[in-house]
Design a protein around this motif. Structure first.
Motif, short mmCIF file in Angstrom:
data_model
loop_
_atom_site.label_atom_id
_atom_site.label_comp_id
_atom_site.label_asym_id
_atom_site.label_seq_id
_atom_site.Cartn_x
_atom_site.Cartn_y
_atom_site.Cartn_z
N ARG A 195 0.80 -1.22 0.00
CA ARG A 195 0.00 0.00 0.00
C ARG A 195 0.84 1.27 0.00
N GLY A 196 2.17 1.10 0.20
CA GLY A 196 3.08 2.17 -0.12
C GLY A 196 3.31 3.27 0.89
N PRO A 197 4.08 4.27 0.44
CA PRO A 197 4.55 5.31 1.35
C PRO A 197 3.46 6.28 1.82
N GLU A 198 2.28 6.25 1.17
CA GLU A 198 1.20 7.13 1.65
C GLU A 198 0.81 6.75 3.07
N LEU A 199 0.89 5.46 3.33
CA LEU A 199 0.46 4.95 4.63
C LEU A 199 1.58 5.02 5.66
N LEU A 200 2.75 4.62 5.25
CA LEU A 200 3.90 4.58 6.16
C LEU A 200 5.17 4.53 5.34
N GLY A 201 6.06 5.50 5.56
CA GLY A 201 7.32 5.44 4.83
C GLY A 201 8.08 6.75 4.88
N ILE A 202 9.17 6.75 4.11
CA ILE A 202 9.98 7.94 3.91
C ILE A 202 9.90 8.20 2.40
N PRO A 203 8.92 9.01 1.97
CA PRO A 203 8.66 9.11 0.52
C PRO A 203 9.81 9.71 -0.27
N GLY A 204 10.54 10.67 0.30
CA GLY A 204 11.57 11.38 -0.45
C GLY A 204 12.96 10.82 -0.27
N GLY A 205 13.89 11.33 -1.07
CA GLY A 205 15.29 10.93 -0.94
C GLY A 205 15.66 9.76 -1.83
N GLY A 206 14.66 9.17 -2.51
CA GLY A 206 14.94 8.09 -3.45
C GLY A 206 14.78 8.59 -4.87
N THR A 207 14.47 7.69 -5.79
CA THR A 207 14.39 8.11 -7.19
C THR A 207 13.01 8.68 -7.57
N ARG A 208 11.98 8.44 -6.73
CA ARG A 208 10.65 9.00 -7.03
C ARG A 208 10.60 10.49 -6.70
N TYR A 209 11.07 10.85 -5.54
CA TYR A 209 11.12 12.25 -5.14
C TYR A 209 12.53 12.57 -4.66
N PRO A 210 13.48 12.72 -5.60
CA PRO A 210 14.86 12.98 -5.18
C PRO A 210 14.92 14.26 -4.35
N ASN B 57 11.44 13.91 2.79
CA ASN B 57 12.44 12.88 3.09
C ASN B 57 12.45 12.49 4.57
N ARG B 58 11.35 12.72 5.25
CA ARG B 58 11.21 12.34 6.67
C ARG B 58 10.11 11.28 6.81
N ILE B 59 10.02 10.67 8.00
CA ILE B 59 9.01 9.62 8.20
C ILE B 59 7.60 10.21 8.16
N HIS B 60 6.76 9.58 7.33
CA HIS B 60 5.33 9.95 7.24
C HIS B 60 4.52 8.72 7.62
N MET B 61 3.45 8.93 8.37
CA MET B 61 2.64 7.76 8.75
C MET B 61 1.19 8.15 9.00
N ASP B 62 0.30 7.31 8.49
CA ASP B 62 -1.11 7.39 8.84
C ASP B 62 -1.28 6.42 10.01
N GLY B 63 -1.04 6.94 11.22
CA GLY B 63 -0.96 6.10 12.42
C GLY B 63 -2.18 5.23 12.64
N LYS B 64 -3.36 5.82 12.46
CA LYS B 64 -4.61 5.07 12.72
C LYS B 64 -4.74 3.87 11.78
#
Ligand code: ACO
Length: 333
Positions: A191-206, A217-224
């Motif tokens: 389900r990907g970085p929308e839910l939990l991840g570090i979206p930036g800093g890779g090749t999708r969002y350099p 490039n920081r931790i993002h999370m939909d905690g609930k």
């Protein structure tokens, strides 16, 4: 071949390390609008360890690995493989495992990193098990190591209070006495970085000025949403591993779960109808250290003499991906 003399991968040594610096919930109160009471009630976390600015993941991994080798009574040149489970490697490449292989003096070992977020250590454990069971390798070092603090958005109270830094390690070797890994269960629901991840800093969002300013490039999370996933995934993966091993939850001496939230562990305890004191829990002192949480809890329990030869031990994790993983082992030491 009977079940007893089948070759299995068993843990012969464990070690862990956390950085010296401790940040308590009261320290967090000075950074964001939060309270010790909120953090303890909602997560069970009281404090976490945070690496110094000049400390990278391989530095803490090295400490944990050295302790595991010592506990196993082997030297690094006996290793055939080093696997580091991490989502916070020193560099995109080379792998943190390669850096460690050199630093440890594991001159005969292959080395690679494995990324399955908080499920990483259990995923890496199953990799070690394959190589040992098929006889290609005799000794494999598996490490879960993270410096999550480098990816925390220190302005986001929803996430910054949850994470910490540290490393845990285990040495695997062949056993033919019925001990070792009996079964495992791995899974993924991308389900990907929308839910939990570090979206930036890779090749999708350099990284660029804009993404850095927006903390992509920081931790993002939909905690609930992650919470909802975790309370189902943890007991479900454990049940599958138990079934494959041909044992029941009542047979387990210890369950070592990922340490993300005490309420998730309590929910697993209820769903499995197993008492909470059978779970190894250290979240209050370390917070969530992703791939390092399970091996640190395992190594702490081992160092405290809780794990006895012949004990049935289950490891179970879940995390970004989303991923989940569990295994059941007969303790060898
Ligand atoms: N201090 C005070 N208040 C806070 C804090 C905080 N640190 N964080 C959030 N709040 C507030 C929210 O803003 C919200 O306020 P509102 O009602 O006014 O909007 C309120 O507290 C309740 O927030 P919830 O999100 O409903 O709190 P919840 O009970 O869901 O707990 C938590 C949040 C702890 C994040 C929980 O959802 C959780 O543990 N989720 C799972 C996390 C997880 O398992 N991650 C797994 C893996 S991590 C990895 O792979 C790297």
């Amino acid at each position: 071949m009977t079940t007893e003399n089948k070759r299995r991968a068993a843990i012969i040594g464990t070690g862990f390390y956390v950085p010296e610096r401790v940040m308590t919930n009261h320290d967090m109160e000075k950074i964001v609008d939060t309270s010790d009471q909120w953090i303890v009630e909602r997560t069970g976390i009281k404090e976490r360890h945070i690496a110094a600015d000049d400390v990278a993941t391989s530095d803490i991994a090295y400490e944990a690995a050295s302790r595991a080798l010592k506990d196993a009574g082997i030297t690094a040149d006996e290793l055939d493989l080093v696997v580091v489970a991490t989502l916070t490697p020193d560099h995109p490449t080379p792998s943190t495992a390669s850096l460690l292989q050199k630093r440890l003096g594991a001159t005969h070992a292959a080395a690679f990193d494995l990324q399955a977020a908080c499920s990483g250590f259990v995923y890496a454990t199953t990799v070690a098990a394959q190589f040992i069971e098929n006889g290609f390798y005799k000794k494999v070092l598996v490490i879960g190591a993270e410096t999550l603090s480098k990816y925390i958005n220190w302005e986001d109270r929803n996430t910054c209070v949850l994470f910490g830094d540290g490393a845990g390690a285990a040495v695997f070797a062949a056993a033919e006495d019925g001990s070792g890994i009996l079964s495992f269960d791995l899974g993924s629901d991308g389900r990907g970085p929308e839910l939990l991840g570090i979206p930036g800093g890779g090749t999708r969002y350099p990284d660029n000025e804009d993404t850095i300013a927006r903390k992509v490039n920081r931790i993002h999370m939909d905690g609930k949403e992650v919470f909802r996933f975790a309370v189902k995934a943890l007991p479900a993966t454990l049940k599958r591993s138990l079934e494959k091993a041909g044992v029941s939850a009542e047979d387990l001496n210890w369950i070592v779960p990922h340490q993300a939230n005490i309420r998730i562990i309590e929910a697993a305890s209820k769903r499995l109808a197993q008492p909470l004191d059978r779970f190894v829990i250290n979240i209050e002192r370390y917070g969530n250290i992703s791939a390092a949480s399970i091996p640190i809890a395992l190594a702490e329990a081992n160092a405290a003499g809780k794990l006895k030869k012949g004990d049935l031990v289950a490891l179970a994790g879940f995390g970004a991906g989303l991923t989940w993983a569990s295994c059941v082992m007969r303790w060898a030491k």
